[in-house]
Design a protein around this motif. Sequence first.
Motif, PDB file in Angstrom:
ATOM      1  N   ALA A   1       9.279 -10.624  -8.776  1.00  0.00           N
ATOM      2  CA  ALA A   1       9.557 -11.096 -10.129  1.00  0.00           C
ATOM      3  C   ALA A   1       9.564  -9.891 -11.043  1.00  0.00           C
ATOM      4  N   ALA A   2       9.866 -10.165 -12.318  1.00  0.00           N
ATOM      5  CA  ALA A   2       9.903  -9.078 -13.289  1.00  0.00           C
ATOM      6  C   ALA A   2       8.490  -8.502 -13.468  1.00  0.00           C
ATOM      7  N   GLY A   3       8.356  -7.230 -13.198  1.00  0.00           N
ATOM      8  CA  GLY A   3       7.063  -6.579 -13.328  1.00  0.00           C
ATOM      9  C   GLY A   3       6.123  -6.838 -12.178  1.00  0.00           C
ATOM     10  N   ARG A   4       6.611  -7.429 -11.115  1.00  0.00           N
ATOM     11  CA  ARG A   4       5.753  -7.745  -9.968  1.00  0.00           C
ATOM     12  C   ARG A   4       6.445  -7.277  -8.691  1.00  0.00           C
ATOM     13  N   ASP A   5       5.843  -6.255  -8.073  1.00  0.00           N
ATOM     14  CA  ASP A   5       6.365  -5.703  -6.826  1.00  0.00           C
ATOM     15  C   ASP A   5       5.315  -5.893  -5.736  1.00  0.00           C
ATOM     16  N   GLU A   6       5.746  -6.453  -4.607  1.00  0.00           N
ATOM     17  CA  GLU A   6       4.846  -6.693  -3.486  1.00  0.00           C
ATOM     18  C   GLU A   6       5.167  -5.700  -2.378  1.00  0.00           C
ATOM     19  N   PRO A   7       4.153  -4.932  -1.874  1.00  0.00           N
ATOM     20  CA  PRO A   7       4.423  -4.002  -0.765  1.00  0.00           C
ATOM     21  C   PRO A   7       4.637  -4.760   0.542  1.00  0.00           C
ATOM     22  N   ILE A   8       5.619  -4.326   1.279  1.00  0.00           N
ATOM     23  CA  ILE A   8       5.893  -4.942   2.587  1.00  0.00           C
ATOM     24  C   ILE A   8       5.795  -3.921   3.713  1.00  0.00           C
ATOM     25  N   GLY A   9       5.503  -2.681   3.404  1.00  0.00           N
ATOM     26  CA  GLY A   9       5.326  -1.664   4.430  1.00  0.00           C
ATOM     27  C   GLY A   9       4.973  -0.331   3.798  1.00  0.00           C
ATOM     28  N   ARG A  10       4.148   0.439   4.521  1.00  0.00           N
ATOM     29  CA  ARG A  10       3.685   1.700   3.963  1.00  0.00           C
ATOM     30  C   ARG A  10       3.610   2.748   5.053  1.00  0.00           C
ATOM     31  N   LEU A  11       3.877   4.005   4.631  1.00  0.00           N
ATOM     32  CA  LEU A  11       3.827   5.134   5.551  1.00  0.00           C
ATOM     33  C   LEU A  11       3.201   6.310   4.826  1.00  0.00           C
ATOM     34  N   ILE A  12       2.231   6.955   5.460  1.00  0.00           N
ATOM     35  CA  ILE A  12       1.570   8.126   4.881  1.00  0.00           C
ATOM     36  C   ILE A  12       1.744   9.294   5.840  1.00  0.00           C
TER      37      ILE A  12
ATOM     38  N   SER B   1       3.630   0.437   8.258  1.00  0.00           N
ATOM     39  CA  SER B   1       2.416  -0.364   8.439  1.00  0.00           C
ATOM     40  C   SER B   1       2.347  -1.386   7.327  1.00  0.00           C
ATOM     41  N   ARG B   2       2.020  -2.606   7.673  1.00  0.00           N
ATOM     42  CA  ARG B   2       2.023  -3.686   6.695  1.00  0.00           C
ATOM     43  C   ARG B   2       0.609  -4.178   6.419  1.00  0.00           C
ATOM     44  N   GLY B   3       0.343  -4.440   5.155  1.00  0.00           N
ATOM     45  CA  GLY B   3      -0.944  -5.014   4.768  1.00  0.00           C
ATOM     46  C   GLY B   3      -2.100  -4.082   4.988  1.00  0.00           C
ATOM     47  N   MET B   4      -1.911  -2.812   4.801  1.00  0.00           N
ATOM     48  CA  MET B   4      -2.972  -1.835   5.018  1.00  0.00           C
ATOM     49  C   MET B   4      -3.222  -1.060   3.733  1.00  0.00           C
ATOM     50  N   THR B   5      -4.443  -0.591   3.583  1.00  0.00           N
ATOM     51  CA  THR B   5      -4.760   0.278   2.455  1.00  0.00           C
ATOM     52  C   THR B   5      -4.286   1.698   2.767  1.00  0.00           C
ATOM     53  N   VAL B   6      -4.430   2.540   1.782  1.00  0.00           N
ATOM     54  CA  VAL B   6      -4.000   3.927   1.961  1.00  0.00           C
ATOM     55  C   VAL B   6      -4.829   4.603   3.044  1.00  0.00           C
ATOM     56  N   GLU B   7      -6.152   4.366   3.062  1.00  0.00           N
ATOM     57  CA  GLU B   7      -7.008   4.992   4.052  1.00  0.00           C
ATOM     58  C   GLU B   7      -6.665   4.501   5.451  1.00  0.00           C
TER      59      GLU B   7
END
Length: 1043
Positions: free
Chosen positions: A543-554, A579-585
């Motif tokens: 939505a406007a102003g709402r972004d949901e993460p669906i994957g992350r790579l560090i 990686s999905r649903g994970m924190t940065v650590e």
Amino acid sequence: MKLAVEIADASDLSPKDSSATCNAFVEVDFDGQKQRTATRPADRSPQWNETLLFDVLQDPEPGRFPTIPAVEVSVLHDRRLSDHNAVRPSAFLGRIRLAGDSVARSPDEAVAQRYPLDKRGIFSRVSGDIALRLYLLDEHGGRAAAANSTSAPPMMMNNVDQDQRRAEPAAAGMDAERLVRNAFAAAPPEAARTPADESTGKNNHEPSRVFRSVPNSSSGGGGGGGGGGGEHRRATLHAMAAPAPPPGQTVVMPRPAGPPPAQPPGSAYGLVETKPPLPAKMGPRSSAAKIASTYDMVEPMTYLYVSVVKARDLPNMDITGSLDPYVEVKLGNFKGVTRHLEKNSNPVWRQTFAFSGAHLQSSQLEVIVKDKDVLRDDFVGRVIFDMSDIPSRLPPDSPLAPQWYRLADAHGNKLQHGGHHGYGEIMLAVWLGTQADEAFPEAWHSDAHSLSQEGLTNTRAKVYYSPKLIYLKVSVIAAQDLIPAEKGRALAATIAKIQMGNQIRRTRPQGGTANPVWSEEFMFVASEPFEDPLVVTVEEKVAAGRDEPIGRLIIPVNSPYVPRNDLAKSIPSKWFSLSRGMTVEEAAADVTSSIKNRESSKTFASKIHLKMSLETAYHVLDESTHYSSDLQPAAKKLRKSSIGILEVGILSARGLGGNKNPYAVAKYGAKWVRTRTLLATPAPQWNEQYTWEVFDLSTVITVAVFDNGNLHHGDAKDQRIGKVRVRLSTLESDRVYTHYYPLMALTPSGLKKTGELHLAVRFTCTAWANMLAQYGRPLLPKMHYTNPISVLQLDYLRFQAMQMVATRLGRAEPPLRREVVEYMLDVDSHMFSLRRSKANFYRITSLFSGAVAVGKWFDGICKWKNPLTTILVHVLFLILVCYPELILPTVFLYLFMIGVWNYRRRPRKPPHMDTVLSHAELAHPDELDEEFDTFPTSKPSDVVRMRYDRLRSVAGRVQTVVGDLAMQGERAQSLLSWRDPRATAIFITLSLVVAILLYVTPFQVVAVVAGLYLLRHPRFRSKQPSLPFNFYKRLPAKGDMLL
């Protein structure tokens, strides 16, 4: 005998500066004696009213009148008031040469006359005239005519005697200055004359001489003449008994009442050349040159060094049998104290104290050991040194070896009463040295002994290095098999967010597909050692102003995860699992784990296609490109060898105002230097020298002065005082430049001079061939031209680089604070400033001043203003037409001659910040207030509305100028576009006729006819516009098509 030259005024002098004025002064040369008047700035009709006195050699035969040599009077223009970098201090305005026979034998016979100024040569441009009055005076201030009294008639002798008798009583009670002032006082009006004056005039056969002020050329009339009632008159009073002034003394006449003349802009902000006793300037035979060669750019400063190493066998002073010793080093009213060590009879301090030569106020140095107590510190023992016995040490001598000294009590006894035990021993090293000593940077200086340990740390001189900055290039190509954040919902538009530290970049959204393709490239600034990892997140715009993460790579930013691209090769791209649903650590741990463990524990198969590389072939810009100090690429193997050495001596400052705690910071390349802080002084004496390797001459060194605000409070900011920039390419090799540079602060209230910084600068070339070859190489590394970075992205990267440098240097000890780094790097230089806009506009217009001058010169040639020059141009033109092969050699020979002619006028001073060029002195206060406003603005709405309207009016004028330029180009396009069918038909018909004529006519004939037509005499010219000009002005443009 004296020759008096009265200089009244001049009129209609030639203009010599850009504002069509001149800064005139008069120089008189008589018999090898030269004197000059004061300068009258920005005045083509100046008034001096000054009298210059010269010695006249007496004739060896008594009674004979001396032979008077010729008097040469020159009117000159003072260039230094309008151009601080002027090589020649003056320019010629005209001169006159008066024979000695024309000098009046007495003031009575002298009459003020106007003389037209003569030229110095054929090509001199001289106009105007000058009013002078010349006469002789004897040694006692009387008339020179008395020496020739034997030939005077009796009546004249009687008049002379009467005049002397009347003048002697009045002159006896006056000093020389009052007498000279009364000599040129205004005569009383006719109504105020007393009967005694009238009777005196009747008794004299010859009336008293009165000369009037010489009128200007505008008022007409001659030099002496008749009188109107309102004409100002000056009476001559002969100072018979006045003592003669010293030879060469200039007598300045009183100026009329009124405000003083305004100084030209920028006159108070020029360079002041100095001649300090530097070893580099005094030669190898001077005593000062004995200082180490690395410190030959500063004045040697004497320091008394006291190194307190340790003590042993100290007696116990407390009842409990313990001792808390510390050492007090005392020299007159100055003392330094070491830290105290609890319950230690064999303490180790290893502290060094430095006493400046200005603080050596005592003949004895005392080193006292005391015991720290709650109420009163106990005396343990002391050592006394006679200052005359302290040895001197100069580098490169080895450090002085410390020695053990036995402590004595207050009476000089080294043994305790009633026993054989002493008061202990202390290890010391005491010597006289300079600031070149290796103990100087870490020593506790005598003016900072009262500070705490933290405050003392902030006063020491240090060298810093900027972190190594590298561009990180990340190409986000595509992604595969993306799954929405919530099951059962269609995948929304997706973006890729790349983050490294505080730098965040986002791609454009791609919607409606699980396999989006972005193909976007981003640049980041990374610094070694790489602390912040690269975080790539794929987000779904729910939505406007709402972004949901669906994957992350560090990904860690180092090898082998991110390869280095030193040679501008193509880097292969790779697919990475998200990686999905994970924190940065958790994601970081997932990246560092093995592939086998990751595949067994994770089943999510979304991937992203990336290409990453560390672009070390670029140079990371952390300064403005206009005055950058480093242009080398990040990769060491791509850097060129050095071409020279830059040595800078930060000598002193003056006029800082108030009791400031000043220190200086200099930056060149990656090396930053900071001088020590001197406490509570408006005129600090640093005398510190630093050296840099030079890789490119087209670089600038920046030196700034700050007021240390962190000596007692750790959260205060260091205040700016001013800064100086010196471009290396403007320096001559192996020459020592010593100048006082003006320090300026531009505030919302206006420009303020905050002091002057004394610098010694020298550039030494070590590779002449490489230095000369650099003028043909590109300024930046090759990658900036083969794969250029956009201007907007380069500004963003420069700001990020500045922030990284400020953060890293702020973590040093002592820290180089953020406000210091931002001021040195000019973080806010990209902000809008109406003052800078005006300055840049006038810079552009000044570029065309040469073309305008050539146009005016050619117009004068065409109008035969100077017939001789016009004839010479005709001859040169005919020669070039007959021999066209001489055109290019003539042009380049002319350029060579101009360069050789300008060599004698080359700048002798390094450039500095020009207040006139910057429009700093004449800027409106509201413009400065807008320049220093925050972004976004913090001003009220009515002020913002006013500034917006002003900007609209300025933009409207710019819009009109741009429209006029476009209109001229569109008229040229309409010649063949048939927008005006009649004009196009006329033009193409004439083109055909001209083509036929040029085909059958030799080129030399056409050139001669065209040239002679352009250079025709004004008698054959019309004041109406020419036919081609009228035809071009009637061509249509697209201005009438605009809404």
